[in-house]
Scaffold this motif. Structure first.
Motif, PDB file in Angstrom:
ATOM      1  N   TYR A  68       0.831  -1.217   0.000  1.00  0.00           N
ATOM      2  CA  TYR A  68       0.000   0.000   0.000  1.00  0.00           C
ATOM      3  C   TYR A  68       0.859   1.258   0.000  1.00  0.00           C
ATOM      4  O   TYR A  68       1.841   1.358   0.730  1.00  0.00           O
ATOM      5  CB  TYR A  68      -0.908   0.001   1.232  1.00  0.00           C
ATOM      6  CG  TYR A  68      -1.649   1.307   1.438  1.00  0.00           C
ATOM      7  CD1 TYR A  68      -2.816   1.568   0.738  1.00  0.00           C
ATOM      8  CD2 TYR A  68      -1.178   2.263   2.322  1.00  0.00           C
ATOM      9  CE1 TYR A  68      -3.504   2.763   0.913  1.00  0.00           C
ATOM     10  CE2 TYR A  68      -1.856   3.464   2.501  1.00  0.00           C
ATOM     11  CZ  TYR A  68      -3.012   3.701   1.803  1.00  0.00           C
ATOM     12  OH  TYR A  68      -3.685   4.879   1.975  1.00  0.00           O
ATOM     13  N   GLY A  69       0.440   2.223  -0.829  1.00  0.00           N
ATOM     14  CA  GLY A  69       1.150   3.492  -0.889  1.00  0.00           C
ATOM     15  C   GLY A  69       0.310   4.696  -0.523  1.00  0.00           C
ATOM     16  O   GLY A  69       0.742   5.569   0.214  1.00  0.00           O
ATOM     17  N   ARG A  70      -0.937   4.739  -1.034  1.00  0.00           N
ATOM     18  CA  ARG A  70      -1.775   5.916  -0.777  1.00  0.00           C
ATOM     19  C   ARG A  70      -3.217   5.619  -1.152  1.00  0.00           C
ATOM     20  O   ARG A  70      -3.504   4.636  -1.832  1.00  0.00           O
ATOM     21  CB  ARG A  70      -1.280   7.117  -1.575  1.00  0.00           C
ATOM     22  CG  ARG A  70      -1.387   6.925  -3.078  1.00  0.00           C
ATOM     23  CD  ARG A  70      -0.769   8.071  -3.867  1.00  0.00           C
ATOM     24  NE  ARG A  70      -0.684   7.738  -5.265  1.00  0.00           N
ATOM     25  CZ  ARG A  70      -1.668   7.882  -6.146  1.00  0.00           C
ATOM     26  NH1 ARG A  70      -2.824   8.380  -5.765  1.00  0.00           N
ATOM     27  NH2 ARG A  70      -1.500   7.552  -7.414  1.00  0.00           N
ATOM     28  N   SER A  71      -4.098   6.544  -0.727  1.00  0.00           N
ATOM     29  CA  SER A  71      -5.516   6.488  -1.082  1.00  0.00           C
ATOM     30  C   SER A  71      -5.954   7.833  -1.631  1.00  0.00           C
ATOM     31  O   SER A  71      -5.483   8.872  -1.167  1.00  0.00           O
ATOM     32  CB  SER A  71      -6.379   6.179   0.146  1.00  0.00           C
ATOM     33  OG  SER A  71      -6.074   4.920   0.683  1.00  0.00           O
ATOM     34  N   GLU A  72      -6.850   7.788  -2.594  1.00  0.00           N
ATOM     35  CA  GLU A  72      -7.494   9.002  -3.092  1.00  0.00           C
ATOM     36  C   GLU A  72      -8.983   8.897  -2.791  1.00  0.00           C
ATOM     37  O   GLU A  72      -9.573   7.826  -2.943  1.00  0.00           O
ATOM     38  CB  GLU A  72      -7.273   9.155  -4.596  1.00  0.00           C
ATOM     39  CG  GLU A  72      -5.846   9.443  -4.968  1.00  0.00           C
ATOM     40  CD  GLU A  72      -5.646   9.606  -6.460  1.00  0.00           C
ATOM     41  OE1 GLU A  72      -6.634   9.500  -7.222  1.00  0.00           O
ATOM     42  OE2 GLU A  72      -4.496   9.850  -6.855  1.00  0.00           O
ATOM     43  N   ILE A  73      -9.574  10.024  -2.379  1.00  0.00           N
ATOM     44  CA  ILE A  73     -10.993  10.069  -2.041  1.00  0.00           C
ATOM     45  C   ILE A  73     -11.692  11.055  -2.963  1.00  0.00           C
ATOM     46  O   ILE A  73     -11.265  12.204  -3.070  1.00  0.00           O
ATOM     47  CB  ILE A  73     -11.204  10.515  -0.584  1.00  0.00           C
ATOM     48  CG1 ILE A  73     -10.564   9.546   0.384  1.00  0.00           C
ATOM     49  CG2 ILE A  73     -12.682  10.658  -0.272  1.00  0.00           C
ATOM     50  CD1 ILE A  73     -10.634   9.997   1.824  1.00  0.00           C
ATOM     51  N   SER A  74     -12.776  10.587  -3.620  1.00  0.00           N
ATOM     52  CA  SER A  74     -13.589  11.504  -4.418  1.00  0.00           C
ATOM     53  C   SER A  74     -14.859  10.794  -4.864  1.00  0.00           C
ATOM     54  O   SER A  74     -14.851   9.577  -4.980  1.00  0.00           O
ATOM     55  CB  SER A  74     -12.811  12.014  -5.633  1.00  0.00           C
ATOM     56  OG  SER A  74     -12.571  10.936  -6.522  1.00  0.00           O
ATOM     57  N   PRO A  75     -15.910  11.445  -5.167  1.00  0.00           N
ATOM     58  CA  PRO A  75     -16.207  12.782  -4.637  1.00  0.00           C
ATOM     59  C   PRO A  75     -16.623  12.659  -3.179  1.00  0.00           C
ATOM     60  O   PRO A  75     -17.158  11.627  -2.773  1.00  0.00           O
ATOM     61  CB  PRO A  75     -17.384  13.235  -5.488  1.00  0.00           C
ATOM     62  CG  PRO A  75     -18.099  11.962  -5.828  1.00  0.00           C
ATOM     63  CD  PRO A  75     -17.015  10.916  -5.955  1.00  0.00           C
ATOM     64  N   LEU A  76     -16.383  13.668  -2.397  1.00  0.00           N
ATOM     65  CA  LEU A  76     -16.731  13.658  -0.985  1.00  0.00           C
ATOM     66  C   LEU A  76     -18.091  14.320  -0.810  1.00  0.00           C
ATOM     67  O   LEU A  76     -18.260  15.497  -1.112  1.00  0.00           O
ATOM     68  CB  LEU A  76     -15.664  14.399  -0.185  1.00  0.00           C
ATOM     69  CG  LEU A  76     -15.710  14.285   1.329  1.00  0.00           C
ATOM     70  CD1 LEU A  76     -15.593  12.835   1.770  1.00  0.00           C
ATOM     71  CD2 LEU A  76     -14.593  15.095   1.946  1.00  0.00           C
ATOM     72  N   ASN A  77     -19.077  13.541  -0.365  1.00  0.00           N
ATOM     73  CA  ASN A  77     -20.437  14.047  -0.160  1.00  0.00           C
ATOM     74  C   ASN A  77     -20.706  14.176   1.331  1.00  0.00           C
ATOM     75  O   ASN A  77     -20.574  13.202   2.068  1.00  0.00           O
ATOM     76  CB  ASN A  77     -21.462  13.086  -0.777  1.00  0.00           C
ATOM     77  CG  ASN A  77     -21.236  12.893  -2.256  1.00  0.00           C
ATOM     78  OD1 ASN A  77     -21.208  13.849  -3.001  1.00  0.00           O
ATOM     79  ND2 ASN A  77     -21.040  11.653  -2.665  1.00  0.00           N
ATOM     80  N   VAL A  78     -21.082  15.364   1.764  1.00  0.00           N
ATOM     81  CA  VAL A  78     -21.364  15.620   3.178  1.00  0.00           C
ATOM     82  C   VAL A  78     -22.804  16.082   3.313  1.00  0.00           C
ATOM     83  O   VAL A  78     -23.242  16.993   2.619  1.00  0.00           O
ATOM     84  CB  VAL A  78     -20.426  16.712   3.752  1.00  0.00           C
ATOM     85  CG1 VAL A  78     -20.758  17.002   5.203  1.00  0.00           C
ATOM     86  CG2 VAL A  78     -18.961  16.301   3.589  1.00  0.00           C
ATOM     87  N   LYS A  79     -23.531  15.430   4.207  1.00  0.00           N
ATOM     88  CA  LYS A  79     -24.899  15.837   4.500  1.00  0.00           C
ATOM     89  C   LYS A  79     -25.033  16.029   6.007  1.00  0.00           C
ATOM     90  O   LYS A  79     -24.802  15.099   6.781  1.00  0.00           O
ATOM     91  CB  LYS A  79     -25.897  14.777   4.032  1.00  0.00           C
ATOM     92  CG  LYS A  79     -27.329  15.161   4.320  1.00  0.00           C
ATOM     93  CD  LYS A  79     -28.308  14.162   3.772  1.00  0.00           C
ATOM     94  CE  LYS A  79     -29.720  14.651   4.044  1.00  0.00           C
ATOM     95  NZ  LYS A  79     -30.721  13.806   3.433  1.00  0.00           N
ATOM     96  N   LEU A  80     -25.384  17.249   6.415  1.00  0.00           N
ATOM     97  CA  LEU A  80     -25.604  17.510   7.833  1.00  0.00           C
ATOM     98  C   LEU A  80     -27.005  17.042   8.205  1.00  0.00           C
ATOM     99  O   LEU A  80     -27.981  17.412   7.553  1.00  0.00           O
ATOM    100  CB  LEU A  80     -25.448  18.994   8.141  1.00  0.00           C
ATOM    101  CG  LEU A  80     -24.038  19.559   7.987  1.00  0.00           C
ATOM    102  CD1 LEU A  80     -24.035  21.048   8.275  1.00  0.00           C
ATOM    103  CD2 LEU A  80     -23.045  18.835   8.876  1.00  0.00           C
TER     104      LEU A  80
END
Length: 132
Positions: A68-80
């Motif tokens: 393992y080297g890295r992770s990418e996150i997308s798209p980030l969805n935020v709901k309050l």
């Protein structure tokens, strides 16, 4: 509201950066206890930092074996959901140290604002297709 969404997103980005260090000891501040980790294979209750360390030591050991080297996150969805509850979902793509695709999956976190900081209380790992 948008300011709180940004704060939640910042915590997830910070968590991703800390997770990439593959050191379970430094993940504790991102969780509120008790927490629950749900995967398609299992459900684990994490009652304290020791249990968190035990759970993530296994995950980290497996990732190290996979280079393992890295992770990418997308798209980030935020709901309050309220002033102290939020749902966050995203697609994670993990790569090896030599930038080969390792895996892709999605997560949905339920987070709670505790003493001014957003913390994970439920982490669910699931198929990419279920992120909307």
């Amino acid at each position: 509201m948008e300011n709180e969404k940004s704060k939640v997103a910042e915590i997830i980005v910070e968590y991703n950066n800390v997770f990439a260090k593959l050191n379970p000891l430094i993940l504790g501040s991102f969780y509120h206890y008790p927490s629950i980790l749900i995967t398609p294979e299992t459900v684990v209750t994490i009652n304290n930092r020791l249990k968190l360390w035990l759970v993530f030591t296994k995950i980290v050991t497996d990732l190290k074996k996979q280079n393992y080297g890295r992770s990418e996150i997308s798209p980030l969805n935020v709901k309050l959901l309220s002033n102290n509850l939020a749902l966050i979902s995203a697609i994670v793509t993990r790569y090896t140290k030599d930038n080969q695709l390792l895996t892709t999956f999605s997560f949905t976190y339920t987070m709670r604002k505790v003493e001014g900081r957003w913390k994970i209380i439920v982490g669910t790992i699931h198929d990419v297709e279920s992120v909307s």
